[in-house]
Design a protein around this motif. Structure first.
Motif, short mmCIF file in Angstrom:
data_model
loop_
_atom_site.label_atom_id
_atom_site.label_comp_id
_atom_site.label_asym_id
_atom_site.label_seq_id
_atom_site.Cartn_x
_atom_site.Cartn_y
_atom_site.Cartn_z
N CYS A 1 -4.70 -12.67 2.68
CA CYS A 1 -3.48 -11.86 2.85
C CYS A 1 -3.53 -10.62 1.97
O CYS A 1 -3.18 -9.51 2.42
CB CYS A 1 -2.25 -12.71 2.51
N ASN A 2 -3.96 -10.76 0.74
CA ASN A 2 -4.03 -9.61 -0.17
C ASN A 2 -5.02 -8.57 0.35
O ASN A 2 -4.74 -7.36 0.34
CB ASN A 2 -4.45 -10.06 -1.56
N LEU A 3 -6.19 -9.02 0.80
CA LEU A 3 -7.20 -8.07 1.27
C LEU A 3 -6.76 -7.38 2.55
O LEU A 3 -6.95 -6.16 2.72
CB LEU A 3 -8.53 -8.80 1.48
N LEU A 4 -6.17 -8.14 3.48
CA LEU A 4 -5.69 -7.53 4.72
C LEU A 4 -4.54 -6.58 4.46
O LEU A 4 -4.45 -5.49 5.08
CB LEU A 4 -5.28 -8.62 5.70
N GLU A 5 -3.63 -6.95 3.57
CA GLU A 5 -2.50 -6.07 3.27
C GLU A 5 -2.97 -4.79 2.60
O GLU A 5 -2.47 -3.69 2.88
CB GLU A 5 -1.50 -6.81 2.38
N ASN A 6 -3.96 -4.90 1.70
CA ASN A 6 -4.52 -3.69 1.08
C ASN A 6 -5.14 -2.78 2.13
O ASN A 6 -4.98 -1.56 2.09
CB ASN A 6 -5.59 -4.09 0.04
N GLY B 1 -6.24 2.23 -7.03
CA GLY B 1 -7.08 3.31 -6.53
C GLY B 1 -6.47 4.68 -6.72
O GLY B 1 -5.26 4.83 -6.97
N GLU B 2 -7.33 5.71 -6.61
CA GLU B 2 -6.81 7.07 -6.82
C GLU B 2 -5.80 7.46 -5.75
O GLU B 2 -4.92 8.29 -5.96
CB GLU B 2 -7.98 8.08 -6.80
N THR B 3 -5.90 6.85 -4.55
CA THR B 3 -5.02 7.23 -3.44
C THR B 3 -3.80 6.34 -3.35
O THR B 3 -3.13 6.31 -2.31
CB THR B 3 -5.80 7.17 -2.12
N ALA B 4 -3.50 5.57 -4.44
CA ALA B 4 -2.35 4.65 -4.37
C ALA B 4 -1.06 5.41 -4.12
O ALA B 4 -0.23 5.02 -3.32
CB ALA B 4 -2.26 3.84 -5.66
N GLY B 5 -0.91 6.54 -4.83
CA GLY B 5 0.26 7.37 -4.61
C GLY B 5 1.56 6.59 -4.74
O GLY B 5 1.84 5.97 -5.73
N SER B 6 2.35 6.64 -3.68
CA SER B 6 3.66 5.98 -3.70
C SER B 6 3.60 4.56 -3.14
O SER B 6 4.64 3.95 -2.90
CB SER B 6 4.66 6.80 -2.87
N VAL B 7 2.38 4.03 -2.92
CA VAL B 7 2.27 2.66 -2.41
C VAL B 7 2.75 1.71 -3.49
O VAL B 7 2.26 1.75 -4.62
CB VAL B 7 0.81 2.35 -2.02
N PRO B 8 3.73 0.85 -3.20
CA PRO B 8 4.25 -0.03 -4.24
C PRO B 8 3.22 -1.08 -4.63
O PRO B 8 2.37 -1.48 -3.85
CB PRO B 8 5.48 -0.66 -3.58
N GLY B 9 3.33 -1.55 -5.88
CA GLY B 9 2.44 -2.62 -6.36
C GLY B 9 2.14 -2.46 -7.83
O GLY B 9 2.30 -1.38 -8.42
N LEU B 10 1.71 -3.56 -8.44
CA LEU B 10 1.37 -3.57 -9.86
C LEU B 10 -0.12 -3.41 -10.12
O LEU B 10 -0.55 -3.26 -11.25
CB LEU B 10 1.82 -4.89 -10.52
N GLY B 11 -0.93 -3.50 -9.09
CA GLY B 11 -2.37 -3.47 -9.31
C GLY B 11 -2.93 -4.81 -9.76
O GLY B 11 -3.95 -4.85 -10.46
N LEU B 12 -2.28 -5.91 -9.36
CA LEU B 12 -2.73 -7.25 -9.76
C LEU B 12 -3.36 -8.02 -8.61
O LEU B 12 -4.01 -9.04 -8.84
CB LEU B 12 -1.54 -8.06 -10.29
N GLY B 13 -3.18 -7.57 -7.38
CA GLY B 13 -3.62 -8.35 -6.23
C GLY B 13 -5.11 -8.62 -6.24
O GLY B 13 -5.56 -9.76 -6.06
N LEU B 14 -5.93 -7.58 -6.46
CA LEU B 14 -7.38 -7.77 -6.44
C LEU B 14 -7.86 -8.58 -7.63
O LEU B 14 -8.83 -9.35 -7.52
CB LEU B 14 -8.08 -6.40 -6.41
N SER B 15 -7.20 -8.44 -8.78
CA SER B 15 -7.57 -9.27 -9.94
C SER B 15 -7.32 -10.74 -9.64
O SER B 15 -8.15 -11.60 -9.98
CB SER B 15 -6.76 -8.83 -11.17
N ILE B 16 -6.20 -11.03 -9.00
CA ILE B 16 -5.89 -12.42 -8.65
C ILE B 16 -6.90 -12.94 -7.63
O ILE B 16 -7.38 -14.08 -7.73
CB ILE B 16 -4.45 -12.51 -8.11
N CYS B 17 -7.25 -12.11 -6.65
CA CYS B 17 -8.24 -12.53 -5.65
C CYS B 17 -9.58 -12.87 -6.30
O CYS B 17 -10.21 -13.87 -5.96
CB CYS B 17 -8.43 -11.42 -4.61
#
Length: 504
Positions: A393-398, A446-462
């Protein structure tokens, strides 16, 4: 030592060699009698004394000097071949010759002993230097104890025990062996006195105890207790033992301050993580909370006016779900990093997990084309279905977040030797080399995160989930554009299927 048969044999050989040397020199110099001055012949006998002193013992050299005087009298002093002395002046020659021979024997033997002592000291210094290098590479207290004990065993067949004052100021024996109360008392006395103590070993009549205080740069930190057999005690001098204690104190003090520095680093990193977490929470949770409050006010006003409120309720639900995911990510990261996560492994079908993940993200993938390519012969895998679904789910949502609307998101699987690889590919802008290097660290985006919401924890958890299953998660830019996330799961022997019941 004098009762040693080997020692007696070596001494006898020295005396025999001295006698044979005097006899051989007398036979060789006999034709020189009357043709060469007697003083020159005396030099030959004294030279023989020096040679015996270099090659044998001091006693053999003294015996060579005495035999040389007698041989000189018999073969070179008239009347020849007799012990009688025709000229009494030769008595002075005999005395001087004997004294010079004895003096040469003494000086030569002492020089040889000093050379042997210097060689032994050089060897000891080389061994101690090797120990110093070994202690410099130790990263644990147990390694220091093992290195020092092995050194003492090699040098004098003894044992070394380190008593150290811990952070609680309690004296304790380091190493695998337990402490003895008798030795504890002796060590405490030595530590209190602050100087080296040597005494017989109460537990071993043939041993001695050497207690050396471990002086650290700031204070006394312990005692090095050496248990040495009496017969080997001379192999480890007091100065070498004190140098050994200095090396041990330096090594243990270094490890102590390394531990203090590591603890300080951990505290600093913990504080930095706490500050980062608070900053992320204050930013990412404040936004949905503000939206929720505003929509709740609008919902109240619309309901009072009798207007439809379904869209507002759906938006509020979306913001609440987003907040719930943020909190879940934080809790999952805390559990995974603490090592308290328990995997609920069971035999699962990969197709079912992929179907569950895509169904969960049906709404968020509406604007993208999802292409799934799974081989028809995929085996069953043993993993935690909830956690692996979370990874998908995290990878597909990203992939959906960072790909433009209308693009294709690929989900592929392939069998590798001993493992199954699942890949999620997007058509986004890709990532720089620096971003790929730190992509799986907490709070990295990522550099293109911009206004995309999130804490930046999804990939670390994966990554933590995949590694807990014995796999590996990687990311790489695609040649045609976008990023490919791939993770592996180990293959296991397939479970035996229960036989189907026979039809009656």
């Amino acid at each position: 030592m004098t009762g040693n048969p080997l020692f007696l044999l070596r001494s006898a050989r020295g005396y025999i060699a001295a006698t044979a040397g005097v006899a051989g020199l007398s036979l060789l110099s006999e034709p020189l009698a009357g043709r060469v001055d007697a003083a020159n012949v005396v030099m030959l006998y004294l030279l023989l004394v020096v040679g015996v002193a270099l090659l044998s013992s001091r006693g053999a050299a003294a015996w060579c000097a005495l035999c040389g005087v007698l041989a000189f009298d018999v073969f070179h002093v008239p009347p020849r071949l007799s012990l009688r002395v025709g000229d009494m002046q030769y008595l002075v020659t005999f005395v001087v010759m004997l004294l010079v021979g004895l003096l040469l024997a003494h000086l030569t033997a002492r020089l040889r002993a000093q050379a042997a002592a210097a060689a032994a000291e050089e060897e000891a210094v080389r061994h101690q230097y090797g120990l110093a290098r070994e202690l410099a590479g130790c990263i644990e207290v147990a390694q220091v104890c093992e290195a020092v004990d092995a050194f003492v065993r090699r040098e004098c067949s003894g044992h070394a025990r380190i008593w150290w004052l811990g952070r609680d100021e309690v004296l304790q024996a380091l190493g695998p062996d337990g402490a003895e109360e008798v030795r504890r008392t002796l060590v405490e006395v030595a530590l209190a006195e602050g100087h080296t103590r040597e005494m017989p070993d109460p537990a071993d009549p043939g041993g001695r105890l050497l207690m050396l205080v471990l002086e650290a740069p700031r204070r006394r930190r312990g005692v090095l207790l050496l248990e040495i057999p009496v017969v080997r005690a001379e192999r480890l001098s007091r100065s070498r033992a004190e140098a050994l204690a200095l090396l041990v104190a330096t090594a243990l003090e270094r490890l102590h301050y390394v531990g203090v520095a590591q603890q300080a680093t951990v505290e600093m990193e913990r504080e930095r993580l706490r500050s980062t977490l608070l900053a992320a929470l204050s930013h990412d949770i404040r936004t949905p909370l503000t939206v929720l409050v505003g929509q709740a006010d609008a919902l109240y006003e619309n309901e009072a006016r009798g207007m439809p409120v379904s869209r507002l309720a759906a938006a509020m639900r979306e913001q609440a779900m987003h907040m719930s995911e943020l909190v879940d990510n934080l809790l999952d990261m805390a559990r995974l990093q603490s090592g308290r996560l328990q995997l609920r492994r069971d035999w699962q079908s990969v197709e079912e997990i992929v179907g569950a993940a895509t169904a969960h993200l049906e709404v968020r993938l509406q604007q993208h084309c999802l292409r799934i390519e799974l081989p028809s012969d995929l085996p069953l895998l043993e993993f935690d279905a909830v956690l692996i679904e979370r990874v998908l789910c995290n990878l597909l949502e990203n992939a959906a977040k960072y790909s433009p609307p209308g693009s294709t998101v690929h989900l592929r699987a392939r069998l590798l030797p001993g493992m199954l690889q699942l890949m999620v590919e997007d058509d986004g802008p890709g990532l720089s080399a620096q971003a790929l290097q730190h992509l799986f660290e907490p709070f990295q985006r990522g550099e293109t995160a911009g206004s995309v919401p999130g804490l930046g924890l999804g990939l670390s958890i994966c990554r933590l989930i995949v590694e807990a299953h014995g796999g590996q998660l990687t990311a790489a830019n695609r040649v045609e554009g976008g990023v490919c996330f791939a993770f592996t799961l180990p293959l296991s022997a397939q479970p035996a299927l229960a036989p189907e019941p026979e039809d009656v």
